[in-house]
Design a protein around this motif. Structure first.
Motif, PDB file in Angstrom:
ATOM      1  N   LEU A 179     -10.257  22.270   4.951  1.00  0.00           N
ATOM      2  CA  LEU A 179      -8.834  22.164   5.263  1.00  0.00           C
ATOM      3  C   LEU A 179      -8.538  20.541   5.174  1.00  0.00           C
ATOM      4  CD1 LEU A 179      -6.133  23.379   5.649  1.00  0.00           C
ATOM      5  CD2 LEU A 179      -6.609  23.578   7.827  1.00  0.00           C
ATOM      6  N   LEU A 180      -9.562  19.974   6.007  1.00  0.00           N
ATOM      7  CA  LEU A 180      -9.189  18.595   6.129  1.00  0.00           C
ATOM      8  C   LEU A 180      -9.375  17.858   4.850  1.00  0.00           C
ATOM      9  CD1 LEU A 180     -11.047  17.767   9.593  1.00  0.00           C
ATOM     10  CD2 LEU A 180      -8.667  17.496   8.916  1.00  0.00           C
ATOM     11  N   THR A 181     -10.511  17.992   4.048  1.00  0.00           N
ATOM     12  CA  THR A 181     -10.319  17.502   2.725  1.00  0.00           C
ATOM     13  C   THR A 181      -9.136  17.701   1.860  1.00  0.00           C
ATOM     14  OG1 THR A 181     -12.953  17.953   2.855  1.00  0.00           O
ATOM     15  CG2 THR A 181     -12.262  17.615   0.584  1.00  0.00           C
ATOM     16  N   LYS A 182      -8.962  18.846   1.644  1.00  0.00           N
ATOM     17  CA  LYS A 182      -7.464  19.056   1.002  1.00  0.00           C
ATOM     18  C   LYS A 182      -6.392  18.394   1.516  1.00  0.00           C
ATOM     19  CE  LYS A 182      -8.874  23.682  -0.812  1.00  0.00           C
ATOM     20  NZ  LYS A 182      -8.524  25.260  -0.894  1.00  0.00           N
ATOM     21  N   ILE A 183      -6.144  18.084   2.790  1.00  0.00           N
ATOM     22  CA  ILE A 183      -5.190  17.640   3.433  1.00  0.00           C
ATOM     23  C   ILE A 183      -5.331  16.203   3.132  1.00  0.00           C
ATOM     24  CG2 ILE A 183      -3.967  16.829   5.467  1.00  0.00           C
ATOM     25  CD1 ILE A 183      -4.521  19.561   6.664  1.00  0.00           C
ATOM     26  N   LYS A 184      -6.684  15.557   3.069  1.00  0.00           N
ATOM     27  CA  LYS A 184      -6.467  14.053   3.014  1.00  0.00           C
ATOM     28  C   LYS A 184      -6.396  13.867   1.292  1.00  0.00           C
ATOM     29  CE  LYS A 184     -10.265  13.298   6.234  1.00  0.00           C
ATOM     30  NZ  LYS A 184     -11.430  13.006   6.967  1.00  0.00           N
ATOM     31  N   LYS A 185      -6.698  14.423   0.469  1.00  0.00           N
ATOM     32  CA  LYS A 185      -6.560  14.466  -1.035  1.00  0.00           C
ATOM     33  C   LYS A 185      -4.978  14.108  -1.188  1.00  0.00           C
ATOM     34  CE  LYS A 185     -10.657  16.361  -3.025  1.00  0.00           C
ATOM     35  NZ  LYS A 185     -11.348  17.410  -3.628  1.00  0.00           N
ATOM     36  N   LEU A 186      -4.067  15.310  -0.512  1.00  0.00           N
ATOM     37  CA  LEU A 186      -2.758  15.339  -0.463  1.00  0.00           C
ATOM     38  C   LEU A 186      -2.193  14.200  -0.041  1.00  0.00           C
ATOM     39  CD1 LEU A 186      -2.060  19.169   0.355  1.00  0.00           C
ATOM     40  CD2 LEU A 186      -1.754  18.014  -1.711  1.00  0.00           C
ATOM     41  N   VAL A 187      -2.604  13.633   1.241  1.00  0.00           N
ATOM     42  CA  VAL A 187      -2.060  12.415   1.719  1.00  0.00           C
ATOM     43  C   VAL A 187      -2.567  11.260   0.766  1.00  0.00           C
ATOM     44  CG1 VAL A 187      -2.066  10.827   3.749  1.00  0.00           C
ATOM     45  CG2 VAL A 187      -2.404  13.203   4.004  1.00  0.00           C
ATOM     46  N   GLN A 188      -3.381  11.223   0.140  1.00  0.00           N
ATOM     47  CA  GLN A 188      -3.853  10.087  -0.638  1.00  0.00           C
ATOM     48  C   GLN A 188      -3.465  10.018  -1.944  1.00  0.00           C
ATOM     49  OE1 GLN A 188      -8.136  10.301  -0.565  1.00  0.00           O
ATOM     50  NE2 GLN A 188      -8.385   9.429   1.569  1.00  0.00           N
ATOM     51  N   LEU A 189      -2.708  11.008  -2.263  1.00  0.00           N
ATOM     52  CA  LEU A 189      -2.127  11.132  -3.684  1.00  0.00           C
ATOM     53  C   LEU A 189      -0.960  10.193  -3.945  1.00  0.00           C
ATOM     54  CD1 LEU A 189      -1.729  14.906  -4.543  1.00  0.00           C
ATOM     55  CD2 LEU A 189      -3.328  13.116  -5.481  1.00  0.00           C
ATOM     56  N   ASN A 190      -0.930   9.411  -4.964  1.00  0.00           N
ATOM     57  CA  ASN A 190      -0.034   8.492  -5.080  1.00  0.00           C
ATOM     58  C   ASN A 190       0.560   8.659  -6.654  1.00  0.00           C
ATOM     59  OD1 ASN A 190       1.630   6.214  -5.250  1.00  0.00           O
ATOM     60  ND2 ASN A 190       0.210   4.669  -5.379  1.00  0.00           N
ATOM     61  N   GLY A 191       1.124   9.684  -6.896  1.00  0.00           N
ATOM     62  CA  GLY A 191       1.386  10.208  -8.276  1.00  0.00           C
ATOM     63  C   GLY A 191       2.590   9.700  -9.040  1.00  0.00           C
ATOM     64  N   HIS A 192       2.496   9.471 -10.005  1.00  0.00           N
ATOM     65  CA  HIS A 192       3.587   9.274 -11.062  1.00  0.00           C
ATOM     66  C   HIS A 192       4.502   7.890 -10.492  1.00  0.00           C
ATOM     67  CE1 HIS A 192       2.271  13.118 -12.662  1.00  0.00           C
ATOM     68  NE2 HIS A 192       2.748  13.427 -11.432  1.00  0.00           N
ATOM     69  N   GLY A 193       3.923   7.045 -10.583  1.00  0.00           N
ATOM     70  CA  GLY A 193       4.599   5.813 -10.118  1.00  0.00           C
ATOM     71  C   GLY A 193       5.423   5.829  -8.817  1.00  0.00           C
ATOM     72  N   VAL A 194       5.212   6.615  -8.023  1.00  0.00           N
ATOM     73  CA  VAL A 194       5.885   6.779  -6.692  1.00  0.00           C
ATOM     74  C   VAL A 194       5.095   5.748  -5.506  1.00  0.00           C
ATOM     75  CG1 VAL A 194       6.673   8.131  -4.675  1.00  0.00           C
ATOM     76  CG2 VAL A 194       6.708   9.102  -7.168  1.00  0.00           C
ATOM     77  N   SER A 195       5.844   4.910  -4.767  1.00  0.00           N
ATOM     78  CA  SER A 195       5.137   4.465  -3.943  1.00  0.00           C
ATOM     79  C   SER A 195       4.222   5.159  -2.861  1.00  0.00           C
ATOM     80  CB  SER A 195       5.887   3.205  -3.058  1.00  0.00           C
ATOM     81  OG  SER A 195       6.958   4.210  -2.545  1.00  0.00           O
ATOM     82  N   LYS A 196       3.258   4.841  -2.284  1.00  0.00           N
ATOM     83  CA  LYS A 196       2.739   5.524  -1.140  1.00  0.00           C
ATOM     84  C   LYS A 196       3.423   6.077  -0.121  1.00  0.00           C
ATOM     85  CE  LYS A 196      -2.112   4.450  -0.498  1.00  0.00           C
ATOM     86  NZ  LYS A 196      -3.285   3.635   0.109  1.00  0.00           N
ATOM     87  N   GLN A 197       3.539   7.199   0.430  1.00  0.00           N
ATOM     88  CA  GLN A 197       4.057   7.845   1.294  1.00  0.00           C
ATOM     89  C   GLN A 197       3.560   7.643   2.620  1.00  0.00           C
ATOM     90  OE1 GLN A 197       5.372  11.815   0.691  1.00  0.00           O
ATOM     91  NE2 GLN A 197       6.794  11.860   2.920  1.00  0.00           N
ATOM     92  N   TRP A 198       2.291   7.664   2.525  1.00  0.00           N
ATOM     93  CA  TRP A 198       1.585   7.587   3.904  1.00  0.00           C
ATOM     94  C   TRP A 198       0.670   6.382   3.937  1.00  0.00           C
ATOM     95  CZ3 TRP A 198       2.498  10.857   7.878  1.00  0.00           C
ATOM     96  CH2 TRP A 198       3.206  12.065   7.522  1.00  0.00           C
ATOM     97  N   LEU A 199       0.608   5.652   5.075  1.00  0.00           N
ATOM     98  CA  LEU A 199      -0.405   4.425   5.015  1.00  0.00           C
ATOM     99  C   LEU A 199      -1.232   4.668   6.375  1.00  0.00           C
ATOM    100  CD1 LEU A 199       2.397   1.497   4.546  1.00  0.00           C
ATOM    101  CD2 LEU A 199       0.765   2.515   3.086  1.00  0.00           C
ATOM    102  N   LYS A 200      -2.469   4.038   6.104  1.00  0.00           N
ATOM    103  CA  LYS A 200      -3.425   4.112   7.017  1.00  0.00           C
ATOM    104  C   LYS A 200      -3.096   2.802   8.039  1.00  0.00           C
ATOM    105  CE  LYS A 200      -7.262   6.349   4.280  1.00  0.00           C
ATOM    106  NZ  LYS A 200      -8.611   6.009   4.133  1.00  0.00           N
ATOM    107  N   SER A 201      -3.881   2.771   9.153  1.00  0.00           N
ATOM    108  CA  SER A 201      -3.627   1.775   9.976  1.00  0.00           C
ATOM    109  C   SER A 201      -3.948   0.291   9.791  1.00  0.00           C
ATOM    110  CB  SER A 201      -4.349   1.992  11.371  1.00  0.00           C
ATOM    111  OG  SER A 201      -4.246   3.161  12.149  1.00  0.00           O
ATOM    112  N   ASN A 202      -5.019   0.190   9.018  1.00  0.00           N
ATOM    113  CA  ASN A 202      -5.208  -1.149   8.584  1.00  0.00           C
ATOM    114  C   ASN A 202      -4.134  -1.617   7.644  1.00  0.00           C
ATOM    115  OD1 ASN A 202      -7.039  -3.373   8.385  1.00  0.00           O
ATOM    116  ND2 ASN A 202      -7.901  -2.591   6.576  1.00  0.00           N
TER     117      ASN A 202
END
Length: 88
Positions: free
Chosen positions: A18-41
């Motif tokens: 489940l965590l692997t799938k959620i992380k993949k979804l969060v990391q997706l940056n599809g079709h020229g859309v800007s990143k929706q989620w950012l990490k702390s760094n």
């Protein structure tokens, strides 16, 4: 009556998948859309703040966040609102 027993190992495997799938979804940056989620760094670099300042923003509720496993994520839209007076 059909009875199934779920073991701790079954739950660990499920959590990992489940965590692997959620992380993949969060990391997706599809079709020229800007990143929706950012990490702390990324947030610290963007706002030019220290880790302690970012932690204070989380603690006092100024910046909302989501924690997945041990990684903290922030919504880009919430970060964009910060210069306009903060997020409550």
């Amino acid at each position: 009556m059909n009875l199934e027993i779920i073991t701790k190992e079954d739950l660990r495997k499920f959590e990992s998948r489940l965590l692997t799938k959620i992380k993949k979804l969060v990391q997706l940056n599809g079709h020229g859309v800007s990143k929706q989620w950012l990490k702390s760094n990324d947030v610290r670099k963007l706002l030019k703040i220290s880790p302690g300042t970012l932690q204070n923003l989380r603690i006092n509720g100024t910046l909302r966040y989501t924690k997945i496993g041990s990684i903290v994520y922030y919504k880009q839209e919430d970060i964009n609102k910060l210069p306009e007076g903060g997020v409550k």
